[in-house]
Design a protein around this motif. Structure first.
Motif, mmCIF file in Angstrom:
data_model
loop_
_atom_site.group_PDB
_atom_site.id
_atom_site.type_symbol
_atom_site.label_atom_id
_atom_site.label_comp_id
_atom_site.label_asym_id
_atom_site.label_seq_id
_atom_site.Cartn_x
_atom_site.Cartn_y
_atom_site.Cartn_z
ATOM 1 N N SER A 39 -2.814 6.371 -14.830
ATOM 2 C CA SER A 39 -3.097 7.496 -14.865
ATOM 3 C C SER A 39 -4.268 7.762 -13.901
ATOM 4 C CB SER A 39 -3.904 7.733 -16.359
ATOM 5 O OG SER A 39 -4.920 6.837 -16.513
ATOM 6 N N GLY A 40 -4.507 6.855 -12.912
ATOM 7 C CA GLY A 40 -5.493 7.068 -11.795
ATOM 8 C C GLY A 40 -6.679 6.891 -12.199
ATOM 9 N N LYS A 41 -7.188 6.459 -13.092
ATOM 10 C CA LYS A 41 -8.521 6.175 -13.739
ATOM 11 C C LYS A 41 -9.173 5.005 -12.801
ATOM 12 C CE LYS A 41 -8.123 8.038 -18.502
ATOM 13 N NZ LYS A 41 -7.940 7.337 -19.907
ATOM 14 N N ILE A 42 -8.447 4.226 -12.728
ATOM 15 C CA ILE A 42 -9.159 2.984 -11.889
ATOM 16 C C ILE A 42 -8.213 2.597 -10.494
ATOM 17 C CG2 ILE A 42 -10.033 1.920 -13.769
ATOM 18 C CD1 ILE A 42 -7.548 0.202 -14.155
ATOM 19 N N VAL A 43 -8.686 2.139 -9.698
ATOM 20 C CA VAL A 43 -7.878 1.911 -8.505
ATOM 21 C C VAL A 43 -7.584 0.657 -8.287
ATOM 22 C CG1 VAL A 43 -8.764 3.681 -6.890
ATOM 23 C CG2 VAL A 43 -9.946 1.529 -7.110
ATOM 24 N N SER B 243 -3.719 -0.324 -7.452
ATOM 25 C CA SER B 243 -2.968 0.891 -7.926
ATOM 26 C C SER B 243 -1.771 1.177 -6.973
ATOM 27 C CB SER B 243 -4.157 2.298 -7.641
ATOM 28 O OG SER B 243 -3.357 3.478 -7.669
ATOM 29 N N PRO B 244 -0.679 1.793 -7.895
ATOM 30 C CA PRO B 244 0.456 1.964 -6.777
ATOM 31 C C PRO B 244 0.281 3.052 -6.113
ATOM 32 C CG PRO B 244 0.717 2.700 -9.167
ATOM 33 C CD PRO B 244 -0.467 2.138 -8.812
ATOM 34 N N ALA B 245 -0.646 4.024 -6.223
ATOM 35 C CA ALA B 245 -0.878 5.175 -5.293
ATOM 36 C C ALA B 245 -1.779 4.742 -4.127
ATOM 37 C CB ALA B 245 -1.486 6.221 -6.224
ATOM 38 N N ASN B 246 -2.418 3.737 -4.105
ATOM 39 C CA ASN B 246 -3.346 3.286 -3.345
ATOM 40 C C ASN B 246 -3.491 1.728 -3.022
ATOM 41 O OD1 ASN B 246 -5.210 3.357 -1.135
ATOM 42 N ND2 ASN B 246 -6.720 4.427 -2.240
ATOM 43 N N PRO B 247 -2.613 1.186 -2.601
ATOM 44 C CA PRO B 247 -2.515 -0.467 -2.915
ATOM 45 C C PRO B 247 -3.482 -1.057 -1.680
ATOM 46 C CG PRO B 247 -0.490 0.271 -1.814
ATOM 47 C CD PRO B 247 -1.125 1.455 -2.288
ATOM 48 N N GLN B 248 -4.037 -0.168 -0.733
ATOM 49 C CA GLN B 248 -4.782 -0.616 0.624
ATOM 50 C C GLN B 248 -6.126 -0.864 -0.096
ATOM 51 O OE1 GLN B 248 -4.246 2.072 3.582
ATOM 52 N NE2 GLN B 248 -3.008 0.699 4.734
ATOM 53 N N GLY C 143 -6.725 -1.255 -3.133
ATOM 54 C CA GLY C 143 -6.661 -2.460 -4.221
ATOM 55 C C GLY C 143 -7.049 -3.919 -3.410
ATOM 56 N N ILE C 144 -6.182 -3.941 -2.466
ATOM 57 C CA ILE C 144 -6.259 -5.143 -1.708
ATOM 58 C C ILE C 144 -7.779 -5.380 -1.222
ATOM 59 C CG2 ILE C 144 -5.546 -6.259 0.516
ATOM 60 C CD1 ILE C 144 -2.809 -4.415 0.106
ATOM 61 N N MET C 145 -8.407 -4.436 -0.812
ATOM 62 C CA MET C 145 -9.858 -4.426 -0.058
ATOM 63 C C MET C 145 -10.626 -4.575 -1.369
ATOM 64 S SD MET C 145 -9.642 -4.090 3.062
ATOM 65 C CE MET C 145 -11.455 -3.734 3.389
ATOM 66 N N MET C 146 -10.424 -4.135 -2.326
ATOM 67 C CA MET C 146 -11.344 -4.237 -3.546
ATOM 68 C C MET C 146 -11.186 -5.630 -4.337
ATOM 69 S SD MET C 146 -11.786 -0.486 -4.928
ATOM 70 C CE MET C 146 -13.127 -0.633 -5.971
ATOM 71 N N SER C 147 -9.855 -6.132 -4.223
ATOM 72 C CA SER C 147 -9.739 -7.557 -4.792
ATOM 73 C C SER C 147 -10.421 -8.405 -4.315
ATOM 74 C CB SER C 147 -8.177 -7.950 -4.700
ATOM 75 O OG SER C 147 -7.844 -8.263 -3.520
ATOM 76 N N GLN C 148 -10.570 -8.292 -2.977
ATOM 77 C CA GLN C 148 -11.626 -9.335 -2.331
ATOM 78 C C GLN C 148 -13.214 -9.168 -2.540
ATOM 79 O OE1 GLN C 148 -10.393 -11.847 -0.089
ATOM 80 N NE2 GLN C 148 -8.475 -10.600 -0.851
ATOM 81 N N MET C 149 -13.329 -7.937 -2.799
ATOM 82 C CA MET C 149 -14.728 -7.715 -3.308
ATOM 83 C C MET C 149 -15.121 -8.202 -4.515
ATOM 84 S SD MET C 149 -16.452 -4.188 -4.190
ATOM 85 C CE MET C 149 -16.104 -4.219 -5.911
ATOM 86 N N PHE D 156 2.627 -9.121 -5.337
ATOM 87 C CA PHE D 156 2.805 -7.935 -4.945
ATOM 88 C C PHE D 156 2.768 -8.013 -3.402
ATOM 89 C CE2 PHE D 156 0.597 -4.453 -2.694
ATOM 90 C CZ PHE D 156 0.882 -3.609 -3.152
ATOM 91 N N ASN D 157 3.650 -7.126 -2.782
ATOM 92 C CA ASN D 157 3.613 -6.831 -1.513
ATOM 93 C C ASN D 157 3.685 -5.398 -1.238
ATOM 94 O OD1 ASN D 157 6.277 -6.247 -0.558
ATOM 95 N ND2 ASN D 157 6.966 -8.216 -1.184
ATOM 96 N N TYR D 158 3.277 -5.244 0.317
ATOM 97 C CA TYR D 158 3.189 -3.742 0.603
ATOM 98 C C TYR D 158 4.409 -3.168 0.213
ATOM 99 C CZ TYR D 158 1.096 0.358 2.563
ATOM 100 O OH TYR D 158 0.412 1.530 2.785
ATOM 101 N N TYR D 159 5.778 -3.744 0.341
ATOM 102 C CA TYR D 159 6.929 -3.241 0.305
ATOM 103 C C TYR D 159 7.114 -2.272 -1.057
ATOM 104 C CZ TYR D 159 11.858 -2.151 0.744
ATOM 105 O OH TYR D 159 13.207 -1.685 0.945
ATOM 106 N N ASP D 160 6.486 -3.025 -1.966
ATOM 107 C CA ASP D 160 6.526 -2.416 -3.664
ATOM 108 C C ASP D 160 5.967 -1.189 -3.639
ATOM 109 O OD1 ASP D 160 7.760 -4.793 -4.818
ATOM 110 O OD2 ASP D 160 5.494 -5.878 -4.578
ATOM 111 N N PHE D 161 5.050 -0.993 -2.519
ATOM 112 C CA PHE D 161 4.361 0.523 -2.676
ATOM 113 C C PHE D 161 5.390 1.372 -1.731
ATOM 114 C CE2 PHE D 161 2.392 3.474 0.433
ATOM 115 C CZ PHE D 161 1.429 4.075 -0.526
ATOM 116 N N THR D 162 6.042 1.022 -0.667
ATOM 117 C CA THR D 162 7.216 1.783 -0.022
ATOM 118 C C THR D 162 8.202 2.181 -0.682
ATOM 119 O OG1 THR D 162 7.582 -0.016 1.539
ATOM 120 C CG2 THR D 162 5.860 1.307 2.231
#
Lengths: 364, 319
Positions: free
Chosen positions: A90-94, A120-125, A127-133, A163-169
């Motif tokens: 639902s986009g409540k969280i990234v 988030s499937p809408a914004n994996p980038q 997600g990747i950055m925030m997972s490091q955080m 997960f890999n970026y292809y799952d997004f594309t």
């Protein structure tokens, strides 16, 4: 020097088509402008809330107490994995972090522990950055005196696979290929028939102009289904895309709807074009930028605000969004209804306009 | 609500921006008539056909086809017409029979019926054995025959034939011409456009309208048109001896020994002069001006540049 004669003739005939020339000039301009502006300045911002589902009973209170106010304000705790996935859909969280049972104990004992992070499937980038955080937050602030690198994050899909970026594309690509195949089919179907004279043959019969358009749409939709099936098989065989029974049905439905949603526009464009080449150029002028704008390769949320608004003009944006939710998060109607409604609206409105304008566009 | 007229056209105009493709033409076609629309390329014939077949929207004018107002009831107009255009209306990747069935279905005709009718036409054209051949593999002549069958299987009341013999060899042209005459004899209404005047004369069309620069510059039966524009009579005669030029009142076209072809203003006066010469006449005949002569004269009159190569030399012997 006869080769120059050939080249001269080709260029001269090309230049004689005014619409063709206009679209040929417009296409690179539109593409360059779009590609130049869709990427964020200075790497973009990665804001948004973080969802946490903790299987570790003592983790929540411990983290809440020790986290800084800013970090805590961004966290939303969920009681189940499904709730977390729903929040992502639902986009409540990234990003959604799943804390394992022994997380606190492992950290206390300086034992290596991994948490699953679903971007988030809408914004994996983001997600990747925030997972490091999160690794930093949970590893150092959440517990005291821990060794570095004790807490690790594992980017996963909703079903737990890596997960890999292809799952997004993949989902966007599926919709895009389906739409593109239909668009090229339309260009040849209408403009070619007009060039050959067979369109006249149909239009001189008692069949209504509306039936001609709907018939064309139907044929292209069947082509779209066939293309969608090929895409599904290729995605499953070569790219590890997994479908459950429901997600497969939703995927087929959405792919069909994607093609429907764009056919009306296609009919209008190709019916207005006098020859196949012009029709193809005009179709490319629309479909090519659409790929970049609709978040197929690059998340819309990462684009500058103005570009995000433009992105929502294209039906592919909604198709890609819904397909991503269905394929990567395995969610259904409750989370994609908005996309479906928009796509249906696109289909109805553009098909109606195409049907009404077909006669004007095809008659001299 | 059929009227006696198959087609009524009043003040039809079709403009493409500044180009007046059809500029206020009016004509009527009766049921069962073979009506020819003549004119050189760009005269406005095909545009007229496109408007009458609901493929183009008229700029102005009243059009009634098969008793229906074209602008108010185009579907009923289309239900009653068939079109054979310059471009063959067939799908190259379908067979002859598939094409015919497909177009017939659009008229609501069942496959079994269209197959029966197609059989009749294809046999008549002697191409029944090729019914399952792809159009792409057929010769131009065969394609045009299938094209005709395609237009006729739905059994339209009015058939528009826009230059149907264009690009065909003489044998195929004759087949199609004879077929069209046969259709007229069956009582079908045919509107036929061409710039090949020879065809029109051979088919002995009921009525002709000659178009030039979007206007009808002459119309009527073949005889009426010829008569109306007949300024001089052409006499062809053979005598025992060569006539002295000063004894002949008329414009000598050819004189070779005893053979003389001459254009005379007053045939009575010419005959009286010849009688006075007291010579032996072996043969004598007057030639009516051909449609081509009329056509060229009319076209030249409206400042058109008619290709002389288009001229045919058919003359009708009247005596």
């Amino acid at each position: 020097m006869r080769l120059w004669d050939i080249a001269w003739k080709d260029l001269k005939t090309f230049l004689r088509g005014r619409t063709r020339v206009v679209f040929s000039i417009l296409m690179p301009i539109i593409l360059m402008i779009m590609l130049g502006f869709i990427f964020p300045k200075a790497g973009g911002s990665y804001g948004g809330s973080i969802g946490v589902y903790s299987k570790d009973l003592i983790f929540n209170s411990k983290v809440e107490k020790s986290l800084s106010n800013t970090a805590a304000s961004k966290m939303i705790f969920y009681n189940s994995r499904q709730d977390l996935i729903n929040a992502l859909a639902s986009g409540k969280i990234v990003i959604g972090a799943i804390i394992p049972k022994d997380f606190s104990l492992s950290v206390a004992l300086n034992r290596s522990v991994a948490m699953d992070v679903i971007p988030s499937p809408a914004n994996p980038q983001a997600g990747i950055m925030m997972s490091q955080m999160l690794v930093g937050v949970f590893g150092s602030e959440g517990t005291k005196n821990t060794k570095r690198n004790v807490v690790k994050s594992k980017l996963v899909n909703a079903d737990g696979t890596a997960f890999n970026y292809y799952d997004f594309t993949v989902p966007g690509l599926m919709a895009m290929i389906a739409i593109m195949s239909v668009m090229t089919g339309l260009a040849s179907s209408i403009t070619r028939e007009r060039e050959l004279g067979t369109l006249d043959g149909i239009m001189v019969t008692p069949i209504s102009r509306g039936s001609i358009v709907i018939g064309k749409i139907l044929a292209q939709s069947i082509r779209g289904i066939a293309t969608a099936m090929v895409i599904l098989v290729v995605s499953w065989l070569f790219f590890g895309v997994k479908f459950t029974g429901t997600s497969l049905l939703w995927t087929i439905f959405l792919l069909l709807l994607s093609t429907f949603s764009f056919i009306g526009v296609g009919v209008m464009f190709t019916a207005a074009m006098k020859d196949q080449e012009t029709a193809m150029i005009s179709m490319t002028t629309i479909t090519f930028p659409m790929m970049f704008f609709s978040g197929v390769f690059f998340p819309i949320q990462q684009m500058p605000k103005i570009m995000q608004y433009i992105a929502y003009i294209f039906p592919l944006t909604y198709a890609a969004d819904a397909l991503r939710k269905v394929i990567t998060l395995n969610v259904g109607w409750n989370f994609i209804w908005m996309d479906v409604v928009v796509l249906i609206c696109f289909t109805v409105v553009t098909s109606a306009i195409a049907t009404v304008s077909f006669q004007k566009l095809t008659q001299d | 609500m059929n009227t006696k007229k198959a087609i009524v056209v009043k003040g039809l105009k079709k403009y493409f921006k500044k180009v007046k493709a059809v500029d206020g033409i009016s004509f009527e076609v009766k049921y069962g008539e073979l009506f020819a629309l003549l004119g050189q390329n760009g005269a406005g014939k095909s545009t007229t056909i496109r408007v009458l077949t609901n493929l183009a929207v008229p700029t102005d004018g009243y059009i009634e086809v098969a008793g229906y107002d074209l602008l108010k009831d185009p579907t009923n107009v289309r239900r009653n017409i068939g079109l054979v255009a310059e471009k063959v209306i067939l799908y190259n990747d379908l067979t002859a029979m598939e094409n015919i069935k497909f177009f017939s279905r659009l008229y609501g005709i069942k496959d079994s019926i269209s197959e029966e009718r197609a059989k009749e036409f294809l046999k008549l054209f002697d191409i029944w054995t090729f019914k399952d051949m792809l159009i792409s593999k057929m010769s131009t002549g065969m394609r045009q025959k299938v094209n005709l069958a395609r237009a006729l299987v739905p059994d339209p009341k009015i058939i528009f034939l826009d230059e149907p013999t264009l690009g065909l060899d003489p044998v195929s042209t004759k087949h199609i011409r004879d077929f069209i005459v046969g259709l007229r004899e069956e009582g079908r209404t045919i509107v036929y456009t061409t710039h090949v005047l020879h065809d029109v004369e051979l088919m002995n069309v009921d009525e002709v309208a000659i178009m030039s620069e979007g206007k009808i510059i002459s119309k009527g039966t073949l005889k009426e048109i010829k008569k109306h524009f007949k300024k001089a009579e052409i006499v062809e005669m053979e005598t025992d001896e060569t006539l002295a030029k000063d004894k002949i009142k008329g414009k000598i076209l050819i004189q070779e020994g005893g053979y003389l072809k001459v254009e005379v203003e007053d045939i009575g006066e010419f005959l009286r002069d010849v009688a006075k010469l007291n010579i032996q006449i072996r043969s004598f005949k007057t030639l009516e001006p051909s449609l081509e002569d009329v056509y060229v004269e009319l076209s030249e009159g409206s400042d058109n540049n008619v290709e002389k190569g288009m001229r045919n030399t058919l003359n009708e012997e009247v005596k």
